[in-house]
Design an enzyme around this catalytic site. Structure first.
Site, PDB file in Angstrom:
ATOM      1  N   ASP A 146       0.803  -1.248   0.000  1.00  0.00           N
ATOM      2  CA  ASP A 146       0.000   0.000   0.000  1.00  0.00           C
ATOM      3  C   ASP A 146       0.827   1.284   0.000  1.00  0.00           C
ATOM      4  O   ASP A 146       0.427   2.272   0.648  1.00  0.00           O
ATOM      5  CB  ASP A 146      -0.991  -0.008   1.166  1.00  0.00           C
ATOM      6  CG  ASP A 146      -1.952  -1.181   1.102  1.00  0.00           C
ATOM      7  OD1 ASP A 146      -1.878  -1.965   0.141  1.00  0.00           O
ATOM      8  OD2 ASP A 146      -2.771  -1.328   2.020  1.00  0.00           O
TER       9      ASP A 146
ATOM     10  N   LYS B 134      -6.668  -4.886  -3.396  1.00  0.00           N
ATOM     11  CA  LYS B 134      -7.298  -5.577  -2.265  1.00  0.00           C
ATOM     12  C   LYS B 134      -8.330  -4.660  -1.614  1.00  0.00           C
ATOM     13  O   LYS B 134      -8.092  -3.463  -1.462  1.00  0.00           O
ATOM     14  CB  LYS B 134      -6.240  -6.010  -1.250  1.00  0.00           C
ATOM     15  CG  LYS B 134      -5.476  -4.856  -0.595  1.00  0.00           C
ATOM     16  CD  LYS B 134      -4.333  -5.405   0.249  1.00  0.00           C
ATOM     17  CE  LYS B 134      -3.555  -4.350   0.978  1.00  0.00           C
ATOM     18  NZ  LYS B 134      -4.238  -3.662   2.057  1.00  0.00           N
TER      19      LYS B 134
ATOM     20  N   THR C 267       0.267   0.959   6.571  1.00  0.00           N
ATOM     21  CA  THR C 267       0.939   1.371   7.786  1.00  0.00           C
ATOM     22  C   THR C 267       1.286   0.130   8.624  1.00  0.00           C
ATOM     23  O   THR C 267       0.634  -0.902   8.499  1.00  0.00           O
ATOM     24  CB  THR C 267       0.063   2.324   8.640  1.00  0.00           C
ATOM     25  OG1 THR C 267      -1.139   1.628   9.039  1.00  0.00           O
ATOM     26  CG2 THR C 267      -0.307   3.559   7.848  1.00  0.00           C
TER      27      THR C 267
ATOM     28  N   CYS D 259      -2.275  -2.293   7.671  1.00  0.00           N
ATOM     29  CA  CYS D 259      -2.213  -3.262   6.560  1.00  0.00           C
ATOM     30  C   CYS D 259      -1.007  -4.183   6.623  1.00  0.00           C
ATOM     31  O   CYS D 259      -1.081  -5.341   6.213  1.00  0.00           O
ATOM     32  CB  CYS D 259      -2.314  -2.533   5.233  1.00  0.00           C
ATOM     33  SG  CYS D 259      -3.980  -1.856   5.004  1.00  0.00           S
TER      34      CYS D 259
ATOM     35  N   GLN E 104       7.686 -13.584  21.796  1.00  0.00           N
ATOM     36  CA  GLN E 104       7.349 -14.996  21.973  1.00  0.00           C
ATOM     37  C   GLN E 104       8.039 -15.877  20.933  1.00  0.00           C
ATOM     38  O   GLN E 104       7.418 -16.763  20.330  1.00  0.00           O
ATOM     39  CB  GLN E 104       5.834 -15.185  21.910  1.00  0.00           C
ATOM     40  CG  GLN E 104       5.061 -14.331  22.918  1.00  0.00           C
ATOM     41  CD  GLN E 104       3.569 -14.602  22.872  1.00  0.00           C
ATOM     42  OE1 GLN E 104       3.123 -15.695  23.201  1.00  0.00           O
ATOM     43  NE2 GLN E 104       2.805 -13.601  22.467  1.00  0.00           N
TER      44      GLN E 104
HETATM   45  N1  TIU Z   1      -2.840   0.417   4.144  1.00  0.00           N
HETATM   46  C1  TIU Z   1      -3.293   0.706   5.336  1.00  0.00           C
HETATM   47  O1  TIU Z   1      -2.603   0.557   6.341  1.00  0.00           O
HETATM   48  N2  TIU Z   1      -4.583   1.240   5.423  1.00  0.00           N
HETATM   49  C2  TIU Z   1      -4.995   2.091   6.411  1.00  0.00           C
HETATM   50  O2  TIU Z   1      -6.144   2.514   6.415  1.00  0.00           O
HETATM   51  N3  TIU Z   1      -4.080   2.449   7.354  1.00  0.00           N
HETATM   52  C3  TIU Z   1      -4.234   3.346   8.376  1.00  0.00           C
HETATM   53  O3  TIU Z   1      -3.313   3.454   9.201  1.00  0.00           O
HETATM   54  N4  TIU Z   1      -5.324   4.090   8.431  1.00  0.00           N
END
Ligand code: TIU
Length: 239
Positions: free
Chosen positions: A33, A138, A167, A171, A211
């Site tokens: 992403d 996706k 992030t 994701c 862990q």
């Molecule tokens: N790709 C991804 O992480 N989508 C999000 O919406 N991330 C956020 O941190 N909002």
């Protein structure tokens, strides 16, 4: 007699909680992403109230890893979170969550937010896919949900994944957990991922490797590239 390393040599990367090893014929890079909508001003990420500049540090190191994979001709997969133009694959719960000023499908400065075909939905120029790389659309956070990612990986004989993207706790984390449950070994590169929240970035990385590596391994791009260089010397020579 000196035994020469071959392309099938195992690559050993210093990582936490312990060394991550992989067969280079069975590895794929996931760039998760890296879309304008998350990384640039005026996109979906900003519409949720986030400071998108916090993600930009991940771009340059990811580019180096991407260059390495391209040079080695190893599998590269780019993912994009987003929805069909008619929004038929968008759950109302996702559209309305948080009651944002702009919702998915609404028009922002980079076109329709998180909608396939818009400028904001596309991958940033710094990490733009080239011919032969998989681009996977996706509808959810995890890259396995509602996609043919698992089929692509199994067909390619992939067992080990190098994870980059944004992030970290959304994701990337969802994808790492999905991959882990499917039996893939995942190395998350800490400098190639970013979050809008420094504390979530730290916690997510801790959770991955806790862990005994309950979700996967955490390492750095430098350690990965050094390990590849050591195992496959022609990388350095061809630069
Ligand atoms: N790709 C991804 O992480 N989508 C999000 O919406 N991330 C956020 O941190 N909002």
């Amino acid at each position: 007699m000196e035994v020469k390393e071959t392309k099938n040599a195992e690559i050993r990367v210093p990582a936490e909680p312990y060394e991550f090893t992989f067969d280079p014929t069975r590895v794929a890079l996931l760039c998760i992403d890296f879309q304008r909508d998350f990384v640039e001003a005026g996109g979906f990420g900003e519409s949720l109230g986030n400071d998108v500049s916090t993600l930009r540090g991940a771009i340059a190191p990811t580019r180096k890893v991407l260059d390495c994979f391209r040079e080695q001709d190893w599998m590269v997969i780019h993912t994009r979170e987003g929805h069909r133009e008619d929004l038929s694959d968008l759950f109302p719960s996702k559209r309305d969550r948080g009651n944002p000023t702009l919702r998915i499908g609404d028009i922002g400065p980079m076109g329709r937010l998180l909608t396939r075909g818009s400028k904001g939905h596309d991958i940033i120029p710094e990490l733009y896919p080239i011919e032969g790389e998989v681009v996977l659309d996706k509808p959810g956070k995890g890259a396995f949900y509602g996609t043919d990612l698992e089929t692509i990986l199994r067909a390619g004989g992939i067992t080990h994944l190098i994870l980059t993207g944004v992030t970290t706790e959304v994701c990337v984390q969802s994808t790492a957990r999905e991959a882990n449950d499917r039996g893939f070994d995942c190395l998350i590169l800490s400098d190639c991922t970013g979050s809008y929240f420094p504390e979530f970035y730290e916690s997510a990385l801790h959770m991955f490797k806790a862990q005994g590596g309950i979700v996967g391994w955490v390492g750095t791009s430098t350690d990965l590239l050094t390990a590849v260089d050591a195992a496959i010397p022609e990388i350095g020579e061809s630069k």
